[in-house]
Design a protein around this motif. Structure first.
Motif, PDB file in Angstrom:
ATOM      1  N   ILE A 167      -5.157  12.871   8.099  1.00 34.15           N
ATOM      2  CA  ILE A 167      -3.894  13.614   8.096  1.00 34.15           C
ATOM      3  C   ILE A 167      -2.781  12.743   7.527  1.00 34.15           C
ATOM      4  CG2 ILE A 167      -4.413  15.229   9.972  1.00 34.15           C
ATOM      5  CD1 ILE A 167      -2.909  13.344  11.838  1.00 34.15           C
ATOM      6  N   CYS A 168      -1.772  13.429   6.988  1.00 31.69           N
ATOM      7  CA  CYS A 168      -0.645  12.710   6.396  1.00 31.69           C
ATOM      8  C   CYS A 168       0.490  12.634   7.422  1.00 31.69           C
ATOM      9  CB  CYS A 168      -0.169  13.434   5.143  1.00 31.69           C
ATOM     10  SG  CYS A 168       1.311  12.673   4.466  1.00 31.69           S
ATOM     11  N   PRO A 169       0.927  11.425   7.770  1.00 33.88           N
ATOM     12  CA  PRO A 169       1.996  11.287   8.758  1.00 33.88           C
ATOM     13  C   PRO A 169       3.334  11.797   8.223  1.00 33.88           C
ATOM     14  CG  PRO A 169       1.471   9.159   7.785  1.00 33.88           C
ATOM     15  CD  PRO A 169       0.473  10.136   7.244  1.00 33.88           C
ATOM     16  N   SER A 170       3.438  11.926   6.894  1.00 37.14           N
ATOM     17  CA  SER A 170       4.714  12.299   6.296  1.00 37.14           C
ATOM     18  C   SER A 170       4.841  13.818   6.126  1.00 37.14           C
ATOM     19  CB  SER A 170       4.859  11.585   4.959  1.00 37.14           C
ATOM     20  OG  SER A 170       6.015  12.004   4.317  1.00 37.14           O
ATOM     21  N   CYS A 171       3.903  14.453   5.367  1.00 35.62           N
ATOM     22  CA  CYS A 171       4.041  15.899   5.108  1.00 35.62           C
ATOM     23  C   CYS A 171       3.108  16.719   5.989  1.00 35.62           C
ATOM     24  CB  CYS A 171       3.764  16.214   3.644  1.00 35.62           C
ATOM     25  SG  CYS A 171       2.041  16.061   3.169  1.00 35.62           S
ATOM     26  N   ARG A 172       2.305  16.071   6.826  1.00 30.85           N
ATOM     27  CA  ARG A 172       1.373  16.712   7.749  1.00 30.85           C
ATOM     28  C   ARG A 172       0.250  17.456   7.038  1.00 30.85           C
ATOM     29  NH1 ARG A 172       3.888  19.728  12.575  1.00 30.85           N
ATOM     30  NH2 ARG A 172       1.858  19.160  13.394  1.00 30.85           N
ATOM     31  N   VAL A 209      -5.100   8.326   0.160  1.00 28.51           N
ATOM     32  CA  VAL A 209      -3.710   8.569  -0.240  1.00 28.51           C
ATOM     33  C   VAL A 209      -3.483  10.078  -0.220  1.00 28.51           C
ATOM     34  CG1 VAL A 209      -2.095   8.467  -2.193  1.00 28.51           C
ATOM     35  CG2 VAL A 209      -3.529   6.486  -1.653  1.00 28.51           C
ATOM     36  N   CYS A 210      -2.345  10.518   0.367  1.00 29.13           N
ATOM     37  CA  CYS A 210      -2.076  11.956   0.500  1.00 29.13           C
ATOM     38  C   CYS A 210      -1.983  12.630  -0.866  1.00 29.13           C
ATOM     39  CB  CYS A 210      -0.782  12.185   1.277  1.00 29.13           C
ATOM     40  SG  CYS A 210      -0.371  13.935   1.405  1.00 29.13           S
ATOM     41  N   PRO A 211      -2.837  13.670  -1.110  1.00 26.34           N
ATOM     42  CA  PRO A 211      -2.804  14.347  -2.408  1.00 26.34           C
ATOM     43  C   PRO A 211      -1.532  15.174  -2.598  1.00 26.34           C
ATOM     44  CG  PRO A 211      -4.332  15.449  -0.924  1.00 26.34           C
ATOM     45  CD  PRO A 211      -3.842  14.217  -0.206  1.00 26.34           C
ATOM     46  N   TYR A 212      -0.789  15.407  -1.513  1.00 24.60           N
ATOM     47  CA  TYR A 212       0.410  16.248  -1.610  1.00 24.60           C
ATOM     48  C   TYR A 212       1.682  15.426  -1.814  1.00 24.60           C
ATOM     49  CZ  TYR A 212      -3.140  19.084   0.620  1.00 24.60           C
ATOM     50  OH  TYR A 212      -4.316  19.687   0.922  1.00 24.60           O
ATOM     51  N   CYS A 213       1.746  14.228  -1.175  1.00 25.02           N
ATOM     52  CA  CYS A 213       3.005  13.475  -1.267  1.00 25.02           C
ATOM     53  C   CYS A 213       2.817  11.991  -1.547  1.00 25.02           C
ATOM     54  CB  CYS A 213       3.832  13.677   0.005  1.00 25.02           C
ATOM     55  SG  CYS A 213       3.213  12.756   1.417  1.00 25.02           S
ATOM     56  N   GLY A 214       1.557  11.510  -1.574  1.00 25.66           N
ATOM     57  CA  GLY A 214       1.335  10.113  -1.947  1.00 25.66           C
ATOM     58  C   GLY A 214       1.388   9.102  -0.808  1.00 25.66           C
ATOM     59  N   GLU A 215       1.647   9.606   0.408  1.00 18.43           N
ATOM     60  CA  GLU A 215       1.715   8.713   1.577  1.00 18.43           C
ATOM     61  C   GLU A 215       0.305   8.223   1.955  1.00 18.43           C
ATOM     62  OE1 GLU A 215       3.831   6.659   4.306  1.00 18.43           O
ATOM     63  OE2 GLU A 215       4.824   8.147   3.039  1.00 18.43           O
ATOM     64  N   LYS A 216       0.235   7.093   2.673  1.00 15.10           N
ATOM     65  CA  LYS A 216      -1.060   6.590   3.148  1.00 15.10           C
ATOM     66  C   LYS A 216      -1.552   7.502   4.277  1.00 15.10           C
ATOM     67  CE  LYS A 216      -3.987   2.876   4.028  1.00 15.10           C
ATOM     68  NZ  LYS A 216      -5.153   3.770   4.221  1.00 15.10           N
TER      69      LYS A 216
HETATM   70 ZN   LIG Z   1       1.632  13.867   2.560  1.00 11.68          ZN
END
Ligand SMILES: [Zn+2]
Length: 215
Positions: free
Chosen positions: A125-130, A142-149
């Protein structure tokens, strides 16, 4: 369209609910998020709920259903919604029937529990965009939606997965049986691929409401 969606952990609830909400233009109501928001905003009911959660206890159904109903009442009558995830047990169900009249309940069904185990343990799961993805889909983490770890959810381990499956069978399956008796249950084979599951959902929703409008 007034919907709820139920399914065991790993059945694909999060992703499918987002897609259903977008396609049918529905409010996406996440029960856990409403509870968290009340606690974060330190409302009267939020303080009561915090008393339970801080002691590791479940918030009583009548309190959860009251805040859910309050949220649903903020939507104009002609706007639809999809509730993710309630009613989770007969207690919530009994409280909810007097507050919300659902048109249909979507049940994401996976009979092979190893699929649930694999999907949950594989989940990122992405801690930034969920956003939700998996080790298979995003091996670089790496988050495919926003690039966050990306991260694993802290409680996605075999022990809690098995516990959640047993709890689902014991507490939620009786709720599905109730909706089935009322002709409101839409059963989905959620063992198939992502795209197959989503197209099956859309097809069955469309059929369900086409039949309903003929009545
Ligand atoms: Zn994300």
């Amino acid at each position: 369209m007034k919907l709820a969606i139920l399914g065991a952990a790993g059945s694909g609830k999060g992703q499918n609910t987002s897609r259903i909400a977008k396609k049918y233009n529905l409010h996406h109501v996440v029960v856990g998020d409403i509870v968290k928001a009340e606690i974060r905003n330190k409302t009267e009911v939020g303080k009561i709920m915090y008393d339970f959660t801080s002691k590791g206890r479940f918030v009583p159904s009548d309190i959860v259903m009251d805040v859910l109903a309050k949220q649903l009442n903020t939507f104009p009558e002609d706007e639809g919604f999809i509730i993710d995830t309630a009613p989770l047990n007969m207690d919530q169900y009994n409280k909810m029937v007097s507050l919300v009249n659902l048109d249909a309940v979507i049940s994401l069904e996976v009979e092979n529990y190893n699929i649930l185990r694999h999907r949950t343990l594989n989940r990122l799961i992405c801690p930034s965009c969920r956003g939700v993805t998996s080790v298979t889909e995003s091996p670089d983490e790496v988050c495919p939606y926003c690039g966050e770890k990306l991260e694993h959810r802290y409680d996605d381990n075999l022990e809690t997965v098995n516990f959640r499956i047993a709890q689902y069978l014991r507490e939620t399956v009786p709720v599905l049986d109730e909706f089935e008796k009322q002709g409101k249950l839409i059963r989905i084979n959620a063992e198939l691929s992502k795209e197959e599951v989503f197209s099956q959902i859309c097809q069955k929703i469309d059929n369900f409401f086409a039949k309903k409008s003929l009545k």
